[in-house]
Design an enzyme around this catalytic site. Structure first.
Site, PDB file in Angstrom:
ATOM      1  N   ASN A 105       1.092  -1.105   0.050  1.00  0.00           N
ATOM      2  CA  ASN A 105      -0.020  -0.064  -0.048  1.00  0.00           C
ATOM      3  C   ASN A 105       0.771   1.333   0.105  1.00  0.00           C
ATOM      4  OD1 ASN A 105      -1.548  -1.988   2.257  1.00  0.00           O
ATOM      5  ND2 ASN A 105      -2.490  -1.398   0.457  1.00  0.00           N
ATOM      6  N   ILE A 111       1.016   6.851   0.043  1.00  0.00           N
ATOM      7  CA  ILE A 111       0.369   5.970   0.807  1.00  0.00           C
ATOM      8  C   ILE A 111      -1.198   5.746   0.090  1.00  0.00           C
ATOM      9  CG2 ILE A 111      -0.466   5.253   3.121  1.00  0.00           C
ATOM     10  CD1 ILE A 111       1.911   7.300   3.953  1.00  0.00           C
ATOM     11  N   CYS A 112      -1.449   4.492   0.073  1.00  0.00           N
ATOM     12  CA  CYS A 112      -2.812   4.179  -0.341  1.00  0.00           C
ATOM     13  C   CYS A 112      -3.896   3.898   1.044  1.00  0.00           C
ATOM     14  CB  CYS A 112      -2.996   2.957  -1.198  1.00  0.00           C
ATOM     15  SG  CYS A 112      -4.550   2.516  -1.721  1.00  0.00           S
ATOM     16  N   LEU A 113      -4.263   4.882   1.388  1.00  0.00           N
ATOM     17  CA  LEU A 113      -4.968   4.730   2.729  1.00  0.00           C
ATOM     18  C   LEU A 113      -6.428   5.712   2.563  1.00  0.00           C
ATOM     19  CD1 LEU A 113      -5.057   3.846   5.630  1.00  0.00           C
ATOM     20  CD2 LEU A 113      -3.774   5.854   6.359  1.00  0.00           C
TER      21      LEU A 113
END
Length: 149
Positions: A78, A85-87
């Protein structure tokens, strides 16, 4: 530079009551820019690592999320090579009710449980799905190489 009361309050709280394993310090010359250190969570492939991040509060904060990225290289499905950041809470699930502290705790939680089904680094996610044990070993190696204190 005058800051909104909310940012001042959040910054004071971060310093007075830091979350375990997380420190965030604002720059003297730009109080919207923070140096962040997150300790790799116990029982994760990142345990023992010390990860440097940068966090920036845009003018629209808290109506829009902070910009956060890893400066320390990390092998995580992620988090991409540029440290992005993939959040969900940094994107479409952002709410002005969330705070800097919440964001940093969520990033720390993401280190504990990577989600290869919602990847940003597709090659790492594929590795995680195809051979999780090997991917975790690679993550541990990268942590030793790039995030040792």
């Amino acid at each position: 530079m005058s800051l909104p009361k909310r940012i001042i309050k959040e910054t004071e709280r971060l310093l007075a009551d830091p979350a375990p394993g997380i420190s965030a310090t604002s720059h003297e010359d730009n109080l919207r820019y923070f140096d962040v250190i997150i300790a790799g969570p116990d029982q994760s492939p990142f345990e023992g690592g010390v990860f440097r991040l940068e966090l920036f509060l845009p003018e629209e904060y808290p109506m829009s999320p902070p910009k956060v990225r890893f400066l320390t290289k990390i092998y995580h499905p992620n988090i991409d090579k540029l440290g992005r950041i993939c959040l969900d809470i940094l994107k479409d699930k952002w709410s002005p009710a969330l705070q800097i502290r919440t964001v940093l705790l969520s990033i720390q939680a993401l280190l504990s449980c990577p989600n290869p089904d919602d990847p940003l680094a597709n090659d790492v996610a594929q590795h995680w799905k195809d051979n999780q044990d090997e991917a975790i070993e690679t993550a541990k190696e990268w942590t030793k190489q790039h995030a040792s204190a």
